[in-house]
Write a protein that holds these residues in place. Structure first.
Motif, PDB file in Angstrom:
ATOM      1  N   VAL A   1       0.840  -1.200   0.000  1.00  0.00           N
ATOM      2  CA  VAL A   1       0.000   0.000   0.000  1.00  0.00           C
ATOM      3  C   VAL A   1       0.868   1.239   0.000  1.00  0.00           C
ATOM      4  O   VAL A   1       2.001   1.226   0.490  1.00  0.00           O
ATOM      5  CB  VAL A   1      -0.941   0.034   1.234  1.00  0.00           C
TER       6      VAL A   1
ATOM      7  N   GLY B   1      -2.408   5.018   2.208  1.00  0.00           N
ATOM      8  CA  GLY B   1      -3.310   3.924   2.527  1.00  0.00           C
ATOM      9  C   GLY B   1      -3.889   3.229   1.323  1.00  0.00           C
ATOM     10  O   GLY B   1      -4.536   2.192   1.443  1.00  0.00           O
TER      11      GLY B   1
ATOM     12  N   TRP C   1     -11.246  -0.817  -1.276  1.00  0.00           N
ATOM     13  CA  TRP C   1     -10.089  -0.765  -0.362  1.00  0.00           C
ATOM     14  C   TRP C   1     -10.115   0.534   0.454  1.00  0.00           C
ATOM     15  O   TRP C   1      -9.890   0.513   1.667  1.00  0.00           O
ATOM     16  CB  TRP C   1      -8.789  -0.872  -1.159  1.00  0.00           C
TER      17      TRP C   1
ATOM     18  N   VAL D   1     -10.264   1.023   4.624  1.00  0.00           N
ATOM     19  CA  VAL D   1      -9.348   1.848   5.432  1.00  0.00           C
ATOM     20  C   VAL D   1     -10.119   2.937   6.175  1.00  0.00           C
ATOM     21  O   VAL D   1      -9.907   3.166   7.375  1.00  0.00           O
ATOM     22  CB  VAL D   1      -8.260   2.463   4.523  1.00  0.00           C
TER      23      VAL D   1
ATOM     24  N   ASP E   1      -5.928  -1.122   9.064  1.00  0.00           N
ATOM     25  CA  ASP E   1      -5.070  -0.047   9.573  1.00  0.00           C
ATOM     26  C   ASP E   1      -3.817   0.015   8.696  1.00  0.00           C
ATOM     27  O   ASP E   1      -3.169  -1.017   8.452  1.00  0.00           O
ATOM     28  CB  ASP E   1      -4.660  -0.300  11.024  1.00  0.00           C
ATOM     29  N   VAL E   2      -3.493   1.201   8.248  1.00  0.00           N
ATOM     30  CA  VAL E   2      -2.307   1.404   7.413  1.00  0.00           C
ATOM     31  C   VAL E   2      -1.339   2.302   8.156  1.00  0.00           C
ATOM     32  O   VAL E   2      -1.730   3.341   8.712  1.00  0.00           O
ATOM     33  CB  VAL E   2      -2.674   2.033   6.053  1.00  0.00           C
ATOM     34  N   THR E   3      -0.084   1.911   8.178  1.00  0.00           N
ATOM     35  CA  THR E   3       0.943   2.676   8.883  1.00  0.00           C
ATOM     36  C   THR E   3       1.958   3.192   7.884  1.00  0.00           C
ATOM     37  O   THR E   3       2.447   2.436   7.030  1.00  0.00           O
ATOM     38  CB  THR E   3       1.670   1.807   9.928  1.00  0.00           C
ATOM     39  N   ASP E   4       2.281   4.480   7.993  1.00  0.00           N
ATOM     40  CA  ASP E   4       3.298   5.092   7.137  1.00  0.00           C
ATOM     41  C   ASP E   4       4.652   4.525   7.516  1.00  0.00           C
ATOM     42  O   ASP E   4       4.959   4.328   8.693  1.00  0.00           O
ATOM     43  CB  ASP E   4       3.279   6.613   7.348  1.00  0.00           C
TER      44      ASP E   4
ATOM     45  N   GLU F   1       5.823   3.122   0.420  1.00  0.00           N
ATOM     46  CA  GLU F   1       4.859   2.128   0.856  1.00  0.00           C
ATOM     47  C   GLU F   1       4.749   2.071   2.369  1.00  0.00           C
ATOM     48  O   GLU F   1       5.705   2.312   3.099  1.00  0.00           O
ATOM     49  CB  GLU F   1       5.232   0.753   0.306  1.00  0.00           C
TER      50      GLU F   1
ATOM     51  N   THR G   1       2.634  -0.222   5.767  1.00  0.00           N
ATOM     52  CA  THR G   1       2.220  -1.575   6.150  1.00  0.00           C
ATOM     53  C   THR G   1       0.735  -1.579   6.452  1.00  0.00           C
ATOM     54  O   THR G   1       0.162  -0.567   6.857  1.00  0.00           O
ATOM     55  CB  THR G   1       2.985  -2.049   7.398  1.00  0.00           C
ATOM     56  N   VAL G   2       0.127  -2.726   6.266  1.00  0.00           N
ATOM     57  CA  VAL G   2      -1.305  -2.851   6.499  1.00  0.00           C
ATOM     58  C   VAL G   2      -1.567  -3.991   7.472  1.00  0.00           C
ATOM     59  O   VAL G   2      -0.946  -5.056   7.381  1.00  0.00           O
ATOM     60  CB  VAL G   2      -2.066  -3.070   5.171  1.00  0.00           C
TER      61      VAL G   2
END
Length: 501
Positions: free
Chosen positions: A45, A49, A79, A83, A89-92, A113, A115-116
């Protein structure tokens, strides 16, 4: 003499369990859930996100979507919803301390990218309550609403300057105005759905809905400029309802594609000869039960008074009688039944006593409260009789108590004194005037009550009721018999003189 009416009529909502099932079945929500369960540690991702472009074909395939641009777009949309609703949950990468270069050679996108991981809300869809599901769905509705009011970027390249910056001012886009317009359209659709006590639950033509926002109420024949604005609003709404339908708030029949053919192009052969007068070709939209819930939730969040049947259950009788003051009859009956059900058969006497106590008063709204108290007691059942008999001697409630007992064929009902008969007549007409019912029915009530007693207007002006003079003036306007109308006006003058002495 009328009380202020509620801003919106009451809505009858499905149960939360039914609404939650509808939310879980909404196509876009279904796709978002499926992608949230599909995502894993290797899912790539962007920092914002979004799924990276290389992952979209696999996501589309998992959803059973075609392997083309449309399939990728639908997958990306699902998608984003996952989110936005906390299913994922998406983390920078900068936030989690990862070294993008340590991911291996996955292409230039790797530097941005994230992490999810599975979000906490995903488990709530199966293990939570209906309220949990609806809360998550409402977050999804907000996200789709925001997408629907986003600017249309047909010529995005023209907005990018030589230095790569984007000229947002050139969009001519006011996000607050766009959101307000769409909310206004949804609000009008909500009102049309509730019109005539729910008789307006059929689909609404898109041109009529657009015109409700554009054409001034006092305008006769719309001008060419107004018609052009309505047409532009229709096209924008067509795009917006296409986006809103998958989240489950509307059933939408889009504008016939043949009507959208640009000048100089040839319409599809299947549309040739189609009826230009067929209004359904211009789009038809209808709020679903879930849509009623969602639009009402947005109204409440905006601070509007949007009552729902059942809101008053568990509250005091004073709140009930005031709350249903201007409800349609069937909605008022449904509200009262829910209120009484909370007491049960064993609590019928206590419920009736509370209703009667709340009906007392000499304020402007008291006559209408007493009318609704009488209607509520009609639903209370025979168990309420002790509470009703207890007020037979009350000057404000004795009349309605006798009516209730007589309608149930009760024995040993004492005859009302004459002053109570006149007082009840004034109170009844005052309540009906406040309720602003049908003119013919009100006229019939006025003439019927005045005919029940010889010399009615010679006596009634002496009634010690705050609304006596106002009621007599209204009777003078409404009575079809000229002599009786004149007598009523004379009686009103006497009542005002008496009150001023």
């Amino acid at each position: 003499m009328s009380a202020e009416r509620p801003f919106l009529p009451p809505v009858r909502l499905n149960s939360e369990a039914e609404l939650a099932r509808d939310a879980l079945a909404a196509p876009l929500f279904v796709r978002a859930v499926r992608l949230a369960r599909w995502a894993g540690p290797d899912t790539r991702v962007g920092a914002g996100g979004e799924l990276v472009e290389a992952q979209l074909p696999a996501a589309a395939e998992h959803l059973g979507l075609p392997a083309d641009e449309d399939g990728a777009a639908y997958a990306g949309e699902a998608w984003r919803l996952a989110v936005d609703t906390g299913l994922l949950d998406v983390t920078d990468p900068e936030e989690d301390g990862r070294d993008p270069e340590g991911q291996g050679e996955v292409g230039p996108e790797s530097e941005s990218e994230g992490t999810v991981t599975v979000g906490e809300n995903l488990a709530l869809l199966t293990g939570g309550s209906p309220q949990d599901v609806l809360s998550i769905w409402l977050d999804g509705l907000d996200a789709v609403h925001a997408d629907a009011t986003a600017p249309v970027l047909d010529d995005f390249a023209d907005l990018v300057g030589e230095d790569g910056s984007i000229d947002f001012d050139a969009l001519d886009w006011d996000p607050e105005a766009e959101a307000e317009f769409l909310d206004g359209v949804l609000g009008n659709l909500y009102l049309l759905t509730l019109a005539d006590n729910g008789a307006g639950e059929g689909p609404v033509p898109l041109p009529a809905l657009a015109a409700s926002m554009i054409v001034p109420d006092d305008m006769g024949e719309p001008t060419d400029d107004i018609l052009e604005q309505v047409s532009e609003a229709m096209m924008r709404l067509d795009d917006q309802f296409r986006l809103l339908e998958p989240i489950g708030i509307v059933e939408y029949r889009p504008v016939d594609e043949a009507l959208l053919v640009e000048e100089g192009e040839t319409a599809d052969a299947s549309a040739a000869g189609a009826d230009d007068e067929d209004v359904t070709r211009y789009g038809m939209v209808k709020l679903t039960p879930l849509g009623l819930y969602g639009v009402r939730a947005r109204m409440l969040e905006a601070g509007l008074d949007a009552p729902a049947v059942g809101d008053l259950a568990g509250k005091g009788a004073d709140a009930l009688l005031d709350g249903i003051a201007h409800y349609p009859e069937s909605a008022a009956r449904a509200e009262v039944k829910l209120w009484l059900a909370a007491y049960g058969t064993e609590g019928a006497v206590a419920a009736a006593a509370e209703l009667l106590a709340a009906a007392r008063g000499t304020d402007e709204g008291a006559p209408l409260r007493r009318l609704h108290c009488q209607q509520a007691l009609a639903l209370a059942g025979p168990e309420a009789e002790p509470a009703v008999r207890a007020v037979l001697g009350d000057p404000e409630l004795g009349g309605l108590a006798r009516v209730w007992l007589a309608e149930r064929g009760a024995a040993d009902v004492p005859a009302p004194p004459e002053d109570m008969i006149f007082w009840l007549a004034i109170d009844t007409i005052a309540a009906q005037l406040d309720a602003a019912g049908e003119l013919d029915e009100l006229q019939g009530l006025v003439e019927g009550l005045s005919a029940q007693h010889g010399g009615f207007f010679d006596e009634v002006w002496r009634v010690d009721h705050p609304a006596t003079a106002d009621v007599l003036e209204a009777m003078g306007r409404l009575h079809s018999d000229k002599k009786a109308a004149k007598d009523a006006r004379k009686a009103a003058f006497k009542a005002r003189s008496r009150a001023g002495s």
